[in-house]
Design a protein around this motif. Sequence first.
Motif, PDB file in Angstrom:
ATOM      1  N   PRO A   1      -4.584   6.106  -6.868  1.00  0.00           N
ATOM      2  CA  PRO A   1      -5.122   5.018  -6.049  1.00  0.00           C
ATOM      3  C   PRO A   1      -6.379   4.433  -6.675  1.00  0.00           C
TER       4      PRO A   1
ATOM      5  N   GLN B   1      -8.465   0.676  -2.526  1.00  0.00           N
ATOM      6  CA  GLN B   1      -7.401   1.135  -1.645  1.00  0.00           C
ATOM      7  C   GLN B   1      -7.852   2.332  -0.815  1.00  0.00           C
TER       8      GLN B   1
ATOM      9  N   GLY C   1      -1.814  -4.131   0.532  1.00  0.00           N
ATOM     10  CA  GLY C   1      -2.442  -2.839   0.258  1.00  0.00           C
ATOM     11  C   GLY C   1      -1.566  -1.854  -0.454  1.00  0.00           C
TER      12      GLY C   1
ATOM     13  N   PRO D   1       0.001  -0.249  -3.686  1.00  0.00           N
ATOM     14  CA  PRO D   1      -0.609  -0.201  -5.015  1.00  0.00           C
ATOM     15  C   PRO D   1       0.194  -0.971  -6.038  1.00  0.00           C
TER      16      PRO D   1
END
Length: 453
Positions: free
Chosen positions: A8, A12, A251, A253
């Motif tokens: 991440p 995020q 949101g 990834p």
Amino acid sequence: MDDTGVRPTAEQVLALAPDAASRKAGIKLGTAEPWSDTGGAEGAVWGLCAGSGSKPYRTVVDITGPAYRCSCPSRKFPCKHALGLLLLLASDEQAVGGPAAAPGWAEEWLAKRRERAAAGAGSAGAPAGPAAGGPADAEAARRRSERRAERITAGATELEQRLADLLRGGLAAAEQSGYGLWEETAARMVDAQAPGLAARARELGAIPGSGPGWPVRLLEESALLHLLSTAWLGRDRLPEPLAATVRTRVGLPSAAGGAPVRDHWLVLAQSDSSEGKLVTRRIRLHGRDSGRSALVLSFGAGGRSPQLGLPVGLMVEAEIVPHPGAGQLRADWGRQFGAPGPIEEPPPGGPTTAAVEAYGAALGADPWLDSVPVTLCQVVPVRISGGGWQLADAGGESALPLVSTGLSRSGLWKLAALSGGGPVTVFGEFGHRGFQPLAAWAKDVAGTVPLTP
């Protein structure tokens, strides 16, 4: 944070925080100092975090969910320890450690999650056996992805209702309701596993107290948030590049997965920003041969400087790996070839009208873009009435306002001194709020002049 174990990013992780206090506390724990016995494998990370008591808190995160388990008494979800562990992973993967066997307390929880995933896959006719519930199982991963998409869809639908209530009640009511309403809305989006929606909803709460003209800004940002939520709800009807952008903005990834681009990259700007002890470094590049622009992000937790640093004014032959999505500039730094040298000449540019055209074209690919990188040629910084500044074409045909944020007073006067009333070449970012100069060149001055601290 996806089903394939992609590491991440700090943005995020912070978007997952249930409130501002958790974000601040998580940032403090995003350094290796309070952690011990950390490790990670197959889409999960774990570690022991020192607290006020004699026993450290046991924290484990299943990144494929994401899902969290911590022995602390906090009722917040995720807790500050889970946020800190993820921030540590985001800033430095080596700090968490490579593939290893999970300790018993972590493996017990992870095994139960795998069993539930296997049971769900088996009931749908998936092959039985240990491999069916493993993180690498494609069918189980697909089902997890579908469940997450369903949660995001439910969150986007709820968000649409809240935006409708805002307009129905009038924008003036937003000032009376205060920040708490949108913080609660952001928490609902976190529950829906849509950190991008959560971050934008949280920003709405700060607009009513941002000074004169806030109703216009609130309407603008509400419209963009409405556009994003409806784009997610209708993503199946979008072209794939735009759908990829929507997934990223919501949101989910974006892992660098495109073909590497080898070029002579001009390092045009480097700037650091911080939230607590988390430092984000933005490096803006331009490919001399390809004409491509790129943005490389690097993070440092615990007050440490980010690992990657590229001095402004250098040209480096290297590879970058771009992220997917329409109009996306984000890329990861790859292999470097040879020693860097000075920039021989600035990137090609055009008049101020070209910047407006470039931004308009980019919005067609990504309507949520704040700005685009552009190079302006033969422009002169001019002070206007009221104390503001603008960049005007040397021929006086048109001009762009300079943004007041992001440009230090020293950088502004440095640009004016470099110009001396004559035309210069300026690289920067142009968006709906104006032009932010980042680097400049003049005929009688050697090298690149950075305009950011």
